[in-house]
Design a protein around this motif. Structure first.
Motif, short mmCIF file in Angstrom:
data_model
loop_
_atom_site.label_atom_id
_atom_site.label_comp_id
_atom_site.label_asym_id
_atom_site.label_seq_id
_atom_site.Cartn_x
_atom_site.Cartn_y
_atom_site.Cartn_z
N SER A 1 11.74 -55.30 -5.00
CA SER A 1 10.56 -54.71 -4.42
C SER A 1 10.43 -53.70 -3.43
O SER A 1 8.85 -52.93 -3.91
CB SER A 1 9.50 -55.87 -4.10
OG SER A 1 9.89 -56.89 -5.64
N GLY B 1 11.90 -57.72 -10.85
CA GLY B 1 11.22 -57.41 -8.97
C GLY B 1 11.04 -55.62 -9.38
O GLY B 1 9.50 -54.98 -8.96
N VAL C 1 6.76 -54.22 -9.54
CA VAL C 1 5.81 -53.52 -8.61
C VAL C 1 5.92 -52.13 -9.12
O VAL C 1 4.31 -51.00 -9.07
CB VAL C 1 7.18 -53.05 -6.97
CG1 VAL C 1 6.26 -52.16 -6.56
CG2 VAL C 1 7.29 -54.45 -6.21
#
Length: 680
Positions: free
Chosen positions: A450, A584, A588
């Motif tokens: 992320s 992740g 995002v």
């Protein structure tokens, strides 16, 4: 169907007797017993006995012809050839048996070895032969001897004794010669000493043979031979332990030679018992034992499966032993080990997140399918090797290692009253260690992925993954609309294979003595001074299996999808750590909501559960079978496990021990097992 009785069996026997060759008469009798099958072979044997007992003339004619035939054929080859592996090795022996199956050799019926192979050549012969008891064989032997011509019996007895003495002498020479076998002296250098038990046994048996060949009638004192036999068997067991233990390394050849040596000692023992029997009754009993051994060996001579299973079993155990040694490093038993495992798994999570990002980048280069898959495999393989080198942990590599440790525990503790309690505690330790490793991998991989995705977006002004790629990553996690869990199971199989591969290469390093070899390797001698070369040799020896297993595992992960595409089969992989990193990056880049993220995180954990269950189940099954061990009562183990969890539920997540045990478990020498060692 007409019922067979001793009365109507007599014509069958009478009709067979005019046959000139006794081997064909015996074959007719064996066929009669074989036709009864497993259920009625023993009953038919009793009918045969009754037919001889009720017809003394028939017993006299059959017994006399049998003993005259026995006194004229070659017996020695059967005593030293049937039931004892040749020195040609596993591959050669297997090749001979396969060729024999398709192109049977000519059977010389004047050779007792070939007669046995001629009579017992069906795979089911062993089953019905085992239904015939020792008493039945002894009764037949007594009946025939009692009614046969004494001169024929005496001639056969002398002929048998000469063959027996020759076999004793030759078998003892074989045992003594094993002292200089390079495979054995590698495992046990003390064998090169002059006063080994193998040579001493040959010397004693030579004295016994000379005693009986000189015509002396008094019994030879076999007390010293018994001591030498015991020492030889103990030496074989030491060689087995060294050959199957971590540190020495084994091979199919070592397993084959040890099995041959054990078979030779067993045959020597039977022949010695016959030769030195105190009375005729005991002698006949041992003769029947030998007959059973030879008939079973004749059946097994046609079996490739039995040869494969016997020869490979010790090699499998050696590989499992090496795997078990690494498995100990994956088990946390105290707080220091627990937090060391967490830190190690967190480090692995960082590297895995970067590997996953690099895999996405490789896929986006637009290269050919094979090139993309090959580069992805290199990415995974080199990445896993790097994780191992820096001392970090990949959580899913634990089951294949810890399963072997559990199997070792079951084998060593078999029969102990506290087995279930100790094994349940070990399972709790393994589950806790696995949980913290998965937590470290998944959480850190998601966070790092992320952060990287957010940093790329901030730097370039565009999301790291485009909408199509992000959607694909989310879709790849769906367990209900996609074959995600099937792909996770495939990854579990590769995880299991990586553990076997690691054990194999660790065994190979020990077998080759890689540490010493690398110190004298010509190229390394030119490139490195002595001390760095010794350090490198030691490191590669200790980590050879782990490095090889990690690299091959990575290549398997990278190439599976390509093979599936090539073959048109549903083949791909889903690995919990990489799936969490992909989640992740996608979350995002796609700006998905928190609840949607949590839902997909649950899917990731489902992938992890399948990874772990499949790899652990396969590894535990193989490890138990290779050791010939099994869990006696699964229900008792589950009950004990539940009681321990109920008494201390936090032990599944954290090494909190009950007050009574808190002061007594410092874990001794295992205190640093997870610190920098849990990296295979």
């Amino acid at each position: 169907m007409k019922k067979i009785t001793p009365a109507n069996l007599v014509p069958l026997l009478t009709a067979a007797l005019p046959e000139k060759d006794m081997a064909h008469i015996l074959n007719a009798l064996v066929q009669f017993l074989r036709d009864g099958g497993v259920k009625r072979a023993s009953q038919r044997f009793d009918l045969l006995l009754d037919a001889f007992k009720q017809n003394p003339e028939l017993a006299r004619e059959f017994g006399t012809r049998f003993h005259r035939w026995l006194g004229s054929i070659h017996i020695y080859p059967a005593l030293v050839g049937l039931g004892i592996f040749s020195r040609s090795g596993f591959a050669r022996e297997m090749g001979i048996r396969i060729y024999e199956r398709f192109m049977p050799s000519f059977k010389d019926l004047n050779n007792l070895r070939d007669v046995f192979l001629y009579l017992f050549q069906r795979q089911n012969d062993e089953k019905w032969l085992h239904t015939v008891s020792l008493l039945q064989w002894l009764s037949l032997y007594d009946t025939l001897c009692r009614h046969s011509d004494p001169a024929a019996v005496q001639t056969a007895s002398r002929h048998l004794e000469q063959a027996r003495l020759h076999a004793l002498e030759m078998l003892s020479i074989w045992v003594a010669a094993e002292e200089l076998e390079p495979e054995f002296t590698r495992l046990e250098p003390k064998l090169m000493e002059v006063d080994s038990a193998f040579v001493a046994l040959h010397q004693e048996i030579s004295r016994l043979v000379a005693h009986y060949r000189s015509g002396q009638t008094e019994h030879y004192d076999t007390a010293h031979i018994a001591v030498m036999m015991e020492q030889c068997r103990a030496q074989v067991e030491r060689l087995r332990r060294k050959g199957t233990g971590a540190g020495a390394g084994s091979s199919v050849k070592v397993a084959h030679l040890l099995e041959r040596l054990s078979q030779t000692l067993d045959r020597l023992a039977v022949l010695l018992d016959i030769q030195t029997a105190p009375d005729e009754k005991e002698c006949r009993r041992h003769c029947v034992r030998l007959l059973n051994s030879l008939t079973t060996a004749a059946v097994e001579q046609h079996s490739t499966e039995l040869l494969r299973r016997r020869s490979i079993n010790m090699l499998a155990k050696s590989i499992s032993e090496n795997t078990s040694g690494h498995g100990e490093h994956y088990i946390t038993r105290n707080k220091r080990e627990y937090f060391a495992m967490l830190a190690s798994a967190a480090g692995g999570g960082v590297i895995i997140a970067l590997m996953a990002g690099n895999k996405i980048r490789i896929t986006g280069l637009g290269l050919g399918d094979f090139t993309t898959a090959f580069l992805a495999g290199l990415n995974y393989g080199i990445g896993f090797m790097f994780i191992h080198i820096v001392g970090c942990t990949v959580a899913t590599k634990q089951p294949a290692m810890t399963a072997a440790r559990i199997a070792e525990h079951v084998e060593h503790k078999a029969g102990a009253r506290a087995l279930e309690s100790k094994l349940a505690k070990l399972l709790i330790d393994v589950a806790r260690s696995q949980a913290v490793a998965v937590f470290g991998n998944v959480v850190v991989a998601v966070i790092v992925a992320s952060v990287v995705a957010a940093a790329v977006a901030a730097h370039t002004g565009a999301p790291m993954l485009d909408a199509h790629t992000a959607a694909y990553q989310f879709k790849s996690l769906q367990p209900f609309t996609q074959p995600t869990l099937w792909y996770a199971a495939i990854a579990g199989v590769w995880l299991f294979c990586s553990g076997i591969i690691s054990g194999f290469y660790d065994n190979r390093a020990d077998y080759l003595n890689l540490r010493k070899r690398l110190t004298v390797q010509p190229l390394l001698k030119r490139l490195l001074p002595a001390r760095p070369r010794a350090f490198l040799a030691d490191y590669l020896h200790r980590h050879y299996g782990s490095l090889a297993g990690n690299f091959i595992f990575g290549m398997l992960l990278g190439m599976t999808g390509w093979f599936g595409h090539l073959l048109g089969l549903p083949l791909d992989i889903r690995h919990v750590a990489f799936s969490s990193a992909n989640l992740g990056y996608a979350a995002v880049s796609d700006h998905s909501g928190f609840l949607y993220f949590l839902l997909n995180l649950a899917f990731v954990l489902m992938i992890g559960a399948v990874n772990l269950v499949v790899s652990f189940s396969l590894a535990l099954t193989v490890a138990l079978r290779s050791r010939g061990a099994r869990i006696e009562s699964l229900s008792k183990l589950i009950d004990t496990l539940w009681l321990q969890i109920k008494a201390n539920p936090l032990s599944l997540l954290f090494p909190v021990q009950p007050p009574a045990a808190a002061g007594g478990n410092g874990n001794g020498g295992n205190g640093s097992s997870a610190n920098g060692k849990a990296k295979e």
